[in-house]
Design an enzyme around this catalytic site. Structure first.
Site, PDB file in Angstrom:
ATOM      1  N   ASN A   1      14.859  -6.099  15.176  1.00 48.61           N
ATOM      2  CA  ASN A   1      16.096  -6.529  15.744  1.00 48.61           C
ATOM      3  C   ASN A   1      16.607  -7.471  16.653  1.00 48.61           C
ATOM      4  O   ASN A   1      17.173  -8.488  17.102  1.00 48.61           O
ATOM      5  CB  ASN A   1      17.745  -6.114  15.506  1.00 48.61           C
TER       6      ASN A   1
ATOM      7  N   ASP B   1      23.795  -3.871  12.742  1.00 50.13           N
ATOM      8  CA  ASP B   1      22.968  -2.961  11.508  1.00 50.13           C
ATOM      9  C   ASP B   1      22.477  -3.979  10.682  1.00 50.13           C
ATOM     10  O   ASP B   1      21.548  -3.245   9.376  1.00 50.13           O
ATOM     11  CB  ASP B   1      22.278  -1.873  11.564  1.00 50.13           C
TER      12      ASP B   1
ATOM     13  N   GLY C   1      22.728   0.763   1.662  1.00 45.93           N
ATOM     14  CA  GLY C   1      23.429   0.117   3.246  1.00 45.93           C
ATOM     15  C   GLY C   1      23.675  -0.217   3.776  1.00 45.93           C
ATOM     16  O   GLY C   1      24.043  -1.172   3.719  1.00 45.93           O
ATOM     17  N   ALA C   2      24.017  -0.276   5.733  1.00 40.99           N
ATOM     18  CA  ALA C   2      24.710  -1.726   5.925  1.00 40.99           C
ATOM     19  C   ALA C   2      23.777  -2.388   5.923  1.00 40.99           C
ATOM     20  O   ALA C   2      23.854  -4.250   6.004  1.00 40.99           O
ATOM     21  CB  ALA C   2      24.888  -0.853   7.557  1.00 40.99           C
ATOM     22  N   ALA C   3      21.903  -2.501   6.341  1.00 39.57           N
ATOM     23  CA  ALA C   3      21.193  -3.310   6.202  1.00 39.57           C
ATOM     24  C   ALA C   3      20.518  -3.903   5.072  1.00 39.57           C
ATOM     25  O   ALA C   3      20.740  -4.986   4.677  1.00 39.57           O
ATOM     26  CB  ALA C   3      19.596  -2.958   7.185  1.00 39.57           C
TER      27      ALA C   3
ATOM     28  N   TYR D   1      38.327 -10.271  46.986  1.00 45.94           N
ATOM     29  CA  TYR D   1      39.200  -9.792  46.485  1.00 45.94           C
ATOM     30  C   TYR D   1      39.894 -10.363  47.637  1.00 45.94           C
ATOM     31  O   TYR D   1      40.770 -10.908  47.352  1.00 45.94           O
ATOM     32  CB  TYR D   1      38.650  -8.277  47.275  1.00 45.94           C
TER      33      TYR D   1
ATOM     34  N   ASN E   1      11.718   3.493   9.924  1.00 50.30           N
ATOM     35  CA  ASN E   1      10.822   3.687  10.805  1.00 50.30           C
ATOM     36  C   ASN E   1      10.939   5.079  10.879  1.00 50.30           C
ATOM     37  O   ASN E   1      11.896   5.365  10.920  1.00 50.30           O
ATOM     38  CB  ASN E   1      11.674   3.271  12.203  1.00 50.30           C
TER      39      ASN E   1
ATOM     40  N   LYS F   1      19.879  -1.180  24.339  1.00 48.39           N
ATOM     41  CA  LYS F   1      20.358  -2.214  23.615  1.00 48.39           C
ATOM     42  C   LYS F   1      20.540  -3.136  24.625  1.00 48.39           C
ATOM     43  O   LYS F   1      20.153  -4.523  24.273  1.00 48.39           O
ATOM     44  CB  LYS F   1      21.517  -1.991  22.606  1.00 48.39           C
TER      45      LYS F   1
END
Length: 407
Positions: free
Chosen positions: A334, A179, A213-215, A56, A304, A111
Site C-alpha cells: 500500500n 485497507d 472484507g475491506a480489501a 505567538y 501476510n 504509517k
C-alpha cells in the site's frame, strides 16, 4: 506555531517498569521503537522576543482574524494543507486483529512516517478508545478542522465501509480507508502490467478474489470500474452470489455488480479456468485448485506473513506471481499508493478522493515500470523515487478533471 512531524529515535535503554530486563536488550524491533518513532518539530525559529511576537502573541492574532474573515486562508497560514490524521480504533491491526487502541499506536506511527518519507506528507496518529460507528464518526468529524485529510486505518469490516461513507458525506476534506483503496489501487496497477506483459487486456480476464472484507470489496469495485471481464468474490462460505440468504448488506451489494457468470459454491470451484487469483483473506488454497486455473494465469496471494498460495507452488502454474511480502518479487504494498494519493489530493485541496483519482493513481503506478516490464517486475519497488511524484501528479490532474479540486 507551524510545525512538522519528524522521525524520532531514542537511544535510551532504561529498565522498564518493574525492573525487568528491557525488551530491547534482545530484540532490535523494541530498540527501534523505544520512545516512539516520531516527534513534533517547529519549522520557524523562536530565538528572541521579536520571533515570539510573530509566532505567538500579538502577531498570531492578525492571522487568526484573517482566517475568521476568510476561512479558506487556513490552508495558507496553518499546517492544514499538508497534514493528515491517521485514525484507527485498533480493531483490525495488521494480522493481529482486535488488539485495542494503545497496541495499535506503533503501527499508526509507522504509517505516519511512511506518509512523510514516501509522500512528503505530515501525518498524526490518532487511536480512538471507541468502536461504535456513531461515536467514531462524531469524534473524527469534530477533529477534522485541524487536518487536510483523514486516513482511516485498521478498522474492521463491515463498520469501516459505513464510517468512511458517513465521514466523506459530512466532511469537505478527503477521507480514505487505506485497507480498502490502497490495496485496490496497487492490485489494479499490477494487474494492468501483468495483462500487458501477456498481451491481454483487463477486459479479457476473469478474476476470483478470496476475501470479502475491506480489501476484497474495494478490489472488486475497482476492477469492475476498470473494465474487468468478470470477477467473483468468495468468503468463508463460498462465492458471494444473490442466491445466498446469509449476506450482509455490503455483500448483497457486492453480489449485485460481480459474478456475471453466476458462479456458486466454493472458491476452488470458482478458480477452475480463472485467469486471476487475488488473495486478501489468509488461509491456504490447495495446489489442485491453482492447477485448475487457465493457462498463463496470475496469482496475487497477498496474505501476510503466509500467502494463500506459496510462490513456489504458484510459479508451477502461473505466468505472474505477486505477494504482500517484501522478500518475494512483485510486492503489493500500500505504501506505493497512499502517500502519493494524499499528496496529490492535498496539493489541489481536493474535497474528496474519487474513483477516477484512484484509477489515475493505478495507471500512473503501472506506468513507472515502463519498458522494464517482466514477470518478476509488474509493480515498482516502494523505494523507487519515481513512484510518489508520478502518483501525486496523476491524482492532482484527475482531481481537477473531476471538479473536486479547489485550486
Amino acid at each position: 506555531m507551524a510545525a512538522e512531524i519528524v522521525n524520532s529515535r531514542s537511544d535510551g535503554n532504561a529498565d522498564q517498569d518493574g525492573g525487568a530486563e528491557p525488551h530491547d536488550s534482545f530484540d532490535p524491533a523494541f530498540a527501534l521503537h523505544r520512545g516512539g518513532k516520531m516527534a513534533v518539530q517547529a519549522t520557524v525559529p523562536v530565538r528572541d522576543k521579536d520571533d515570539l511576537s510573530l509566532a505567538y502573541t500579538p502577531g498570531v492574532a492578525r492571522v487568526c482574524t484573517a482566517i475568521a474573515e476568510q476561512p479558506e486562508l487556513v490552508y495558507d497560514y496553518t499546517w492544514k494543507s499538508s497534514v493528515v490524521a491517521v485514525v484507527t480504533d485498533g480493531t483490525a491491526v495488521l494480522g493481529l486483529g482486535d488488539i485495542g487502541p494503545e497496541a495499535s499506536l506503533p503501527v499508526m506511527e509507522g504509517k505516519a512516517i511512511l506518509f512523510k518519507q514516501f509522500g512528503g506528507v505530515d501525518a498524526v496518529p490518532i487511536a480512538l478508545d471507541c468502536t461504535d460507528v456513531d461515536e467514531i464518526v462524531e469524534t473524527v468529524a469534530r477533529l477534522a478542522p485541524s487536518f487536510g485529510g483523514v486516513n482511516l486505518e485498521d478498522i474492521s469490516a463491515p463498520r469501516c465501509f459505513e464510517i468512511e461513507r458517513r465521514l466523506q458525506e459530512r466532511l469537505d476534506i478527503p477521507v480514505f480507508h487505506d485497507d480498502q483503496h490502497g490495496t485496490a489501487v496497487v492490485s489494479l496497477a499490477a494487474l494492468r502490467n501483468a495483462a500487458k506483459l501477456t498481451g491481454r487486456s483487463i477486459g479479457e480476464l476473469r478474476a476470483v478474489i478470496s476475501g470479502a472484507g475491506a480489501a476484497g470489496v474495494a478490489i472488486a469495485k475497482m476492477l469492475v470500474g476498470a473494465g474487468i471481464g468478470d470477477v467473483a468474490v468468495a468468503d468463508r462460505k463460498g462465492v458471494v452470489s444473490p442466491d445466498r440468504d446469509d449476506l450482509t448488506p455490503v455483500k448483497r451489494e457486492l453480489a449485485g455488480f460481480t459474478n456475471k457468470a453466476g458462479l456458486t459454491g466454493s472458491l476452488e470451484h470458482a478458480l477452475e479456468g480463472a485467469d486471476v487469483f487475488i488473495g486478501v483473506s489468509g488461509g491456504t488454497v490447495a495446489e489442485e485448485a491453482v492447477a485448475s486455473m487457465a493457462k498463463g494465469a496470475f496469482v496475487f496471494a497477498m496474505a501476510n506473513p503466509n500467502p494463500e498460495v506459496h510462490p513456489d507452488v504458484a510459479h508451477k502454474y502461473a505466468s505472474v506471481v505477486a505477494t504482500g511480502r517484501s522478500d518475494f518479487p512483485n510486492q503489493i504494498n500500500n505504501v506505493l499508493a497512499f502517500p502519493g494519493i494524499f499528496a496529490g489530493a492535498l496539493q489541489v485541496r481536493a474535497s474528496r478522493i474519487t474513483e477516477g483519482m484512484k484509477i489515475a493513481a493505478a495507471e500512473a503506478l503501472a506506468a513507472v515500470v515502463g519498458d522494464d516490464l517482466a514477470a518478476d517486475y509488474v509493480i515498482p519497488s516502494p523505494f523507487d523515487e519515481r513512484v510518489a511524484p508520478a502518483v501525486t501528479a496523476a491524482v492532482a490532474a484527475a482531481a481537477r478533471a473531476e471538479g473536486v479540486a479547489r485550486r
